[in-house]
Scaffold this motif. Structure first.
Motif, PDB file in Angstrom:
ATOM      1  N   LEU A  10       0.810  -1.218   0.000  1.00  0.00           N
ATOM      2  CA  LEU A  10       0.000   0.000   0.000  1.00  0.00           C
ATOM      3  C   LEU A  10       0.845   1.269   0.000  1.00  0.00           C
ATOM      4  O   LEU A  10       0.428   2.297  -0.537  1.00  0.00           O
ATOM      5  CB  LEU A  10      -0.922   0.007   1.234  1.00  0.00           C
ATOM      6  N   ALA A  11       2.021   1.230   0.623  1.00  0.00           N
ATOM      7  CA  ALA A  11       2.936   2.375   0.699  1.00  0.00           C
ATOM      8  C   ALA A  11       2.241   3.649   1.185  1.00  0.00           C
ATOM      9  O   ALA A  11       2.245   4.675   0.497  1.00  0.00           O
ATOM     10  CB  ALA A  11       3.582   2.620  -0.667  1.00  0.00           C
ATOM     11  N   PRO A  12       1.659   3.636   2.380  1.00  0.00           N
ATOM     12  CA  PRO A  12       0.995   4.848   2.884  1.00  0.00           C
ATOM     13  C   PRO A  12       2.007   5.904   3.303  1.00  0.00           C
ATOM     14  O   PRO A  12       3.133   5.593   3.713  1.00  0.00           O
ATOM     15  CB  PRO A  12       0.220   4.330   4.101  1.00  0.00           C
ATOM     16  N   THR A  13       1.594   7.155   3.199  1.00  0.00           N
ATOM     17  CA  THR A  13       2.420   8.259   3.715  1.00  0.00           C
ATOM     18  C   THR A  13       1.940   8.720   5.082  1.00  0.00           C
ATOM     19  O   THR A  13       2.696   9.343   5.832  1.00  0.00           O
ATOM     20  CB  THR A  13       2.380   9.454   2.748  1.00  0.00           C
ATOM     21  N   HIS A  14       0.671   8.444   5.411  1.00  0.00           N
ATOM     22  CA  HIS A  14       0.068   8.840   6.676  1.00  0.00           C
ATOM     23  C   HIS A  14      -0.770   7.675   7.203  1.00  0.00           C
ATOM     24  O   HIS A  14      -1.238   6.839   6.417  1.00  0.00           O
ATOM     25  CB  HIS A  14      -0.830  10.076   6.507  1.00  0.00           C
ATOM     26  N   VAL A  15      -0.980   7.657   8.522  1.00  0.00           N
ATOM     27  CA  VAL A  15      -1.724   6.564   9.149  1.00  0.00           C
ATOM     28  C   VAL A  15      -2.691   7.136  10.181  1.00  0.00           C
ATOM     29  O   VAL A  15      -2.307   7.982  11.002  1.00  0.00           O
ATOM     30  CB  VAL A  15      -0.783   5.556   9.845  1.00  0.00           C
ATOM     31  N   HIS A  16      -3.938   6.653  10.126  1.00  0.00           N
ATOM     32  CA  HIS A  16      -4.901   6.974  11.174  1.00  0.00           C
ATOM     33  C   HIS A  16      -5.518   5.680  11.678  1.00  0.00           C
ATOM     34  O   HIS A  16      -5.989   4.854  10.894  1.00  0.00           O
ATOM     35  CB  HIS A  16      -6.014   7.901  10.684  1.00  0.00           C
ATOM     36  N   ILE A  17      -5.535   5.504  13.008  1.00  0.00           N
ATOM     37  CA  ILE A  17      -6.110   4.333  13.650  1.00  0.00           C
ATOM     38  C   ILE A  17      -7.406   4.754  14.335  1.00  0.00           C
ATOM     39  O   ILE A  17      -7.391   5.559  15.270  1.00  0.00           O
ATOM     40  CB  ILE A  17      -5.130   3.740  14.672  1.00  0.00           C
ATOM     41  N   ALA A  18      -8.512   4.201  13.864  1.00  0.00           N
ATOM     42  CA  ALA A  18      -9.824   4.648  14.341  1.00  0.00           C
ATOM     43  C   ALA A  18     -10.292   3.926  15.586  1.00  0.00           C
ATOM     44  O   ALA A  18     -11.151   4.439  16.310  1.00  0.00           O
ATOM     45  CB  ALA A  18     -10.867   4.480  13.230  1.00  0.00           C
ATOM     46  N   THR A  19      -9.767   2.728  15.851  1.00  0.00           N
ATOM     47  CA  THR A  19     -10.281   1.910  16.953  1.00  0.00           C
ATOM     48  C   THR A  19      -9.131   1.227  17.684  1.00  0.00           C
ATOM     49  O   THR A  19      -8.024   1.084  17.160  1.00  0.00           O
ATOM     50  CB  THR A  19     -11.242   0.825  16.423  1.00  0.00           C
ATOM     51  N   GLU A  20      -9.446   0.750  18.890  1.00  0.00           N
ATOM     52  CA  GLU A  20      -8.423   0.132  19.730  1.00  0.00           C
ATOM     53  C   GLU A  20      -8.519  -1.395  19.735  1.00  0.00           C
ATOM     54  O   GLU A  20      -8.088  -2.056  20.682  1.00  0.00           O
ATOM     55  CB  GLU A  20      -8.552   0.650  21.171  1.00  0.00           C
TER      56      GLU A  20
END
Length: 354
Positions: free
Chosen positions: A71-81
């Protein structure tokens, strides 16, 4: 921005987390963002005991890193634990990658309602999870203050929106055979939603409940005279909102309550307890009644003009919500990973829409 958006909450679940994440993904292209979704659909999973609608993904940091390379993401957001959130968090820490999180669910209160686990233990666990993030998004000022008081840091504001084209006042009546006034509640039928408090109220007319969940059988047994319509979405749900006379929101644990905005957009006044969520959305607007006596609030809501409710809902848009969300991600990631920072950024709170 190529954003890896990781969430344990996804279809077929119907809740505010799923709706929020879905809306952010839909808005991404218009803001120059490519969303790269990582959900339970990408992994083998098992049903959560006692709540089969929720799937627990069988995921590891290694499997996430394999996908990361593709996927090679530049940014990451984690919505859940949950499992996916933890695996992505571990992968970020291993790579020295900055990431953001969001706080959607009062997990300590939900767990305490089901098992004898002290809330302090759960909050300590959540605090550690989110402390590694460069920014943790919260939906309301009161939730931000509460979490800050519990030791959470680098908090950022992210409000929610509502589809005011779908949820709107309507002339047709979807509930023509029920005695008036009609008191409506919409949401997951689970013990933490406190639906029993609504069903126990001595109210005139009819009580209508929309939604499904593990507590449905118990609630129906408690209130055989209430009308349980099951889960509804889209036009079917919107017509029910517009046909009711007051919306009763008995939850004491929601962090926001998107259903509040859906009710207001439909011209439906809200009755709720004066707690986080209702205080932020309804407090001081005149679009609802907040009272520790929920029956008094429900009766008072009947006198509120529907036009006032609609006007308040028009102040909330998913476009503004998406702007805040992606601005927060860009700001937090620019600061770098927490473990490499000289300090934990506080993150300026964004103003309420309007």
């Amino acid at each position: 921005m190529r954003l890896l958006l990781a969430t344990d909450a996804w279809h077929p679940q119907v809740n505010g987390v799923v709706r929020s994440v879905e809306r952010m993904a839909e808005a991404a292209a218009g803001l120059g963002v490519e969303p790269l979704m990582l959900t339970p659909a990408d992994f083998a999973s098992l049903p959560m005991p006692g709540y089969s609608e929720i799937r627990l993904s069988l995921v590891t940091r290694g499997r996430v890193l394999e996908r990361w390379k593709r996927l090679a993401p530049t940014h990451v957001h984690i919505a859940t634990e949950g499992p996916i959130g933890h695996a992505v968090r571990a992968a970020c820490l291993a790579r020295g990658q900055a990431f953001t999180t969001s706080y959607h669910t009062r997990f300590p209160e939900y767990l305490a309602a089901r098992a004898p686990v002290p809330e302090a233990w759960s909050y300590a666990w959540l605090r550690r999870f989110h402390a590694a993030a460069s920014g943790t998004m919260v939906s309301t000022p009161s939730l931000e203050r509460e979490l800050a008081g519990r030791g959470f840091t680098h908090l950022m504001r992210w409000t929610r929106g509502v589809d005011t084209d779908l949820f709107r006042p309507r002339d047709e009546d979807a509930l023509p055979d029920l005695p008036r006034p009609i008191f409506l509640s919409v949401g997951r039928l689970a013990v933490e939603k406190n639906l029993a408090a609504f069903l126990a109220l001595d109210l005139p007319g009819s009580k209508v409940v929309v939604g499904d969940g593990p507590d449905r059988a118990r609630l129906q047994a408690l209130a055989p005279d209430a009308h349980f319509l099951g889960a509804r979405t889209g036009e079917a749900l919107a017509r029910i909102y517009a046909s009711a006379d007051a919306f009763v929101f008995p939850s004491l644990t929601d962090t926001f309550g998107i259903v509040l905005l859906e009710a207001l957009a439909s011209g439906l006044p809200v009755a709720a307890f004066p707690v986080t969520g209702p205080l932020d959305v309804i407090g001081g607007t005149g679009a609802g009644a907040l009272d520790t006596d929920l029956r008094a609030a429900a009766l008072a809501a009947l006198a509120i003009p529907r036009t006032r409710c609609r006007a308040e809902a028009l102040r909330y848009t998913w476009a503004e919500s998406a702007r805040q969300f992606y601005d927060n991600i860009a700001t937090a990631h620019a600061l770098g990973p927490v473990q490499r920072s000289a300090r934990c950024p506080s993150g300026a709170a964004l103003p309420r829409p309007g």
